[in-house]
Design a protein around this motif. Structure first.
Motif, PDB file in Angstrom:
ATOM      1  N   PRO A  92      35.124  36.550  33.539  1.00  0.00           N
ATOM      2  CA  PRO A  92      33.800  36.846  32.989  1.00  0.00           C
ATOM      3  C   PRO A  92      33.679  38.297  32.540  1.00  0.00           C
ATOM      4  O   PRO A  92      34.337  39.188  33.080  1.00  0.00           O
ATOM      5  CB  PRO A  92      32.846  36.571  34.156  1.00  0.00           C
ATOM      6  CG  PRO A  92      33.612  35.705  35.081  1.00  0.00           C
ATOM      7  CD  PRO A  92      35.053  36.090  34.918  1.00  0.00           C
ATOM      8  N   GLY A  93      32.821  38.518  31.576  1.00  0.00           N
ATOM      9  CA  GLY A  93      32.622  39.847  31.015  1.00  0.00           C
ATOM     10  C   GLY A  93      32.211  40.881  32.031  1.00  0.00           C
ATOM     11  O   GLY A  93      32.615  42.049  31.944  1.00  0.00           O
ATOM     12  N   ILE A  94      31.426  40.490  33.020  1.00  0.00           N
ATOM     13  CA  ILE A  94      30.944  41.453  34.023  1.00  0.00           C
ATOM     14  C   ILE A  94      32.104  42.059  34.817  1.00  0.00           C
ATOM     15  O   ILE A  94      32.045  43.205  35.246  1.00  0.00           O
ATOM     16  CB  ILE A  94      29.901  40.796  34.954  1.00  0.00           C
ATOM     17  CG1 ILE A  94      29.129  41.862  35.718  1.00  0.00           C
ATOM     18  CG2 ILE A  94      30.521  39.800  35.890  1.00  0.00           C
ATOM     19  CD1 ILE A  94      27.896  41.350  36.394  1.00  0.00           C
ATOM     20  N   LEU A  95      33.184  41.292  35.000  1.00  0.00           N
ATOM     21  CA  LEU A  95      34.373  41.829  35.672  1.00  0.00           C
ATOM     22  C   LEU A  95      35.356  42.430  34.673  1.00  0.00           C
ATOM     23  O   LEU A  95      35.993  43.443  34.961  1.00  0.00           O
ATOM     24  CB  LEU A  95      35.079  40.739  36.486  1.00  0.00           C
ATOM     25  CG  LEU A  95      34.348  40.203  37.702  1.00  0.00           C
ATOM     26  CD1 LEU A  95      35.207  39.176  38.417  1.00  0.00           C
ATOM     27  CD2 LEU A  95      33.933  41.293  38.646  1.00  0.00           C
ATOM     28  N   ALA A  96      35.481  41.815  33.513  1.00  0.00           N
ATOM     29  CA  ALA A  96      36.460  42.272  32.520  1.00  0.00           C
ATOM     30  C   ALA A  96      36.181  43.706  32.079  1.00  0.00           C
ATOM     31  O   ALA A  96      37.119  44.459  31.799  1.00  0.00           O
ATOM     32  CB  ALA A  96      36.463  41.333  31.316  1.00  0.00           C
TER      33      ALA A  96
END
Length: 139
Positions: free
Chosen positions: A58-62
């Motif tokens: 997910p973008g929040i981790l990436a």
């Protein structure tokens, strides 16, 4: 238009932080972030969904990942065939849902023609026209 195409859908819990009266509020919302068409059968779509559940980041981790980082991941297969995935990396945590779906119907947007000057004046004087009735089941 009717179609019969399989898709893999990825939903993420997107978060935004807002301040209200000096208090930090973390707002959560499910968002459909990806729709991937699968050329093949339902079984092939399920295999692609499993791959997405085991590898999608997910973008929040990436945004905060460094080369070589691998987040902790728990992937659950629900009884309806969807995957619910929980990810953790350092002090961040998020979850996503991966499912398969068959596209049954699609329609392009259509826009009404612009109002004439006369219609705009009529609208200003008489008020808006009644809106279209909402959907109700056919009897």
């Amino acid at each position: 238009m009717t179609t019969d195409q399989w898709y893999v859908l990825i939903e993420e819990d997107t978060r935004t932080t807002r301040s209200a009266d000096g208090v930090q509020l973390k707002l959560h919302r499910w968002t459909l972030v990806a729709t991937h068409p699968v050329n093949g059968t339902e079984e092939q779509a399920r295999a692609v969904a499993e791959d997405a559940a085991l590898h999608h980041l997910p973008g929040i981790l990436a945004r905060h990942t460094r080369p070589g980082d691998v987040p902790a991941r728990q992937a659950f297969l629900t009884s309806d065939g969807a995957w619910l995935v929980q990810l953790r990396q350092r002090h961040r945590e998020c979850h996503l849902r991966v499912s398969t779906a068959r596209l049954i119907h699609t329609r392009e947007e259509t826009q009404a023609p612009p109002k004439t000057l006369k219609e705009k004046f009529r609208h200003a004087l008489e008020g808006p026209e009644p809106s279209e009735a909402s959907w109700t089941p056919r009897t």
